[in-house]
Write an enzyme that holds these catalytic residues in place. Structure first.
Site, short mmCIF file in Angstrom:
data_model
loop_
_atom_site.label_atom_id
_atom_site.label_comp_id
_atom_site.label_asym_id
_atom_site.label_seq_id
_atom_site.Cartn_x
_atom_site.Cartn_y
_atom_site.Cartn_z
N ASP A 195 46.70 29.80 29.42
CA ASP A 195 47.90 28.99 29.62
C ASP A 195 49.05 29.57 28.80
O ASP A 195 48.96 29.69 27.58
CB ASP A 195 47.64 27.53 29.20
N HIS A 249 50.88 19.65 36.04
CA HIS A 249 50.73 20.80 35.15
C HIS A 249 50.05 21.92 35.92
O HIS A 249 49.11 21.68 36.70
CB HIS A 249 49.90 20.46 33.91
N CYS A 252 55.85 25.03 32.99
CA CYS A 252 54.49 25.52 33.26
C CYS A 252 54.35 26.20 34.62
O CYS A 252 53.72 27.25 34.73
CB CYS A 252 53.48 24.38 33.14
#
Length: 258
Positions: free
Chosen positions: A124, A109, A69
Site C-alpha cells: 500500500d 479504499h 489511494c
C-alpha cells in the site's frame, strides 16, 4: 523501458538500470512514500480527471503531484506490472478510529496485492502516514518496517476476507485496525476507480472533500499539512503550528513540491 517505468523511477529517485525484485521492494516502497505525497487538492479544487493510465502519469509523474489511494496505488500497480510482478488492485473499507467502526460510504479504499513464490502480499502506497514500508503477507506474520508494525488477519466481514492491523512507531501504544479488504474481488479495469473518485469527491461522509490535506513520510517520521495546521513528527517528537492561507501555500511548496 516504457515511459511510465522511466518516469516513475525518476520521480522516486532510482536509476533506469536498477533491477527491481521482490527483495528490493522495501527500498522502492520507502522512496515512494518519501517522494510522492498523499493529498486531496484536486478534489478540494474540483479539478479531478478520469482515472486512466495517461491521466495518472500526467498528474503524478509529469506534474509531480500526489493523490489519494485510488491514484497512488494505481500508478504503483502499473509500475509493478511494468517490472514483471504479478500484481492486482483490490478494494477495501477504512476503519474510522474516532467512531470505532468501518466507514459506511462504500468500498472506497484501493490497495495492491501481489503473488510471489506461492504467497500473497499486501502493498500500500496510498494510506497516508499509515504505510507499511514492506510487503505484508496474508499469513498473519508481523512485519516490522522503519515506521511501525503491520499484520494481516484473515477474518470474514461484510467488507472482505482480511483486515490490516497497524501499530505505528511513536504513535500507537496498541494495535489498531487500518482497513478490511477483499482478496477475491479484484479491480479488473481502472475505469472502476472513477466510481470511487466520485464517492470520495461527493459523498457527505467522505473525509477528503471538506478541507485540504497533504502528508508524506520522512526518514524520521512524517509531515502533515492542512489549511489550519502544520504537524511534524521527528523521531517520536511532534510539533504543531497553526497557520493561515499564505503559510499553507509556502509549506505545500517547500515540503511537498505542490
Amino acid at each position: 523501458m516504457s515511459e511510465l517505468n522511466s518516469l516513475f523511477r525518476k520521480r522516486i529517485g532510482i536509476s533506469e538500470e536498477e533491477n527491481i525484485t521482490f527483495e528490493t521492494l522495501d527500498n522502492i516502497l520507502e522512496k515512494t512514500a518519501y517522494n510522492i505525497p498523499f493529498e486531496n487538492l484536486c478534489i478540494i479544487e474540483n479539478k479531478t480527471n478520469d482515472i486512466t493510465k495517461e491521466n495518472l502519469m500526467n498528474k503524478i509523474l509529469l506534474k509531480k503531484e500526489g493523490g489519494l489511494c485510488y491514484e497512488l496505488n494505481s500508478i504503483f500497480y502499473l509500475f509493478l506490472i511494468e517490472n514483471g510482478f504479478n500484481a492486482f488492485l483490490a478494494r477495501g473499507v477504512v476503519y474510522n478510529q474516532e467512531n470505532q467502526g468501518f466507514q459506511t460510504h462504500g468500498r472506497n479504499h484501493v490497495t495492491i496485492l501481489i503473488n510471489h513464490e506461492g504467497q500473497t502480499y499486501l502493498i500500500d502506497t496510498g494510506f497516508g502516514a499509515n504505510l507499511p514500508l514492506k510487503p505484508v503477507p496474508l499469513t498473519g506474520e508481523t512485519i516490522i518496517s522503519n515506521n511501525g508494525k503491520f499484520r494481516i488477519e484473515k477474518v470474514n466481514t461484510e467488507h472482505g476476507d482480511y483486515v490490516l492491523h497497524i501499530k505505528l512507531k511513536h504513535k500507537d501504544t496498541d494495535w489498531r485496525i487500518g482497513y478490511a479488504f477483499d482478496s477475491k474481488r479484484m479491480v479488473t479495469d481502472l475505469l472502476e476507480l472513477n466510481e470511487i473518485q466520485s464517492a470520495i469527491s461527493e459523498h457527505p461522509e467522505s473525509p477528503f472533500n471538506k478541507n485540504p490535506l497533504i502528508t508524506r513520510l520522512t526518514s524520521g517520521g512524517s509531515v502533515t499539512l492542512t489549511d489550519s495546521s502544520f504537524t511534524q513528527w521527528v523521531d517520536g517528537k511532534v510539533t504543531k503550528e497553526k497557520i493561515g492561507y499564505a503559510r499553507f501555500k509556502e509549506l505545500s511548496k517547500r515540503h511537498f513540491g505542490l
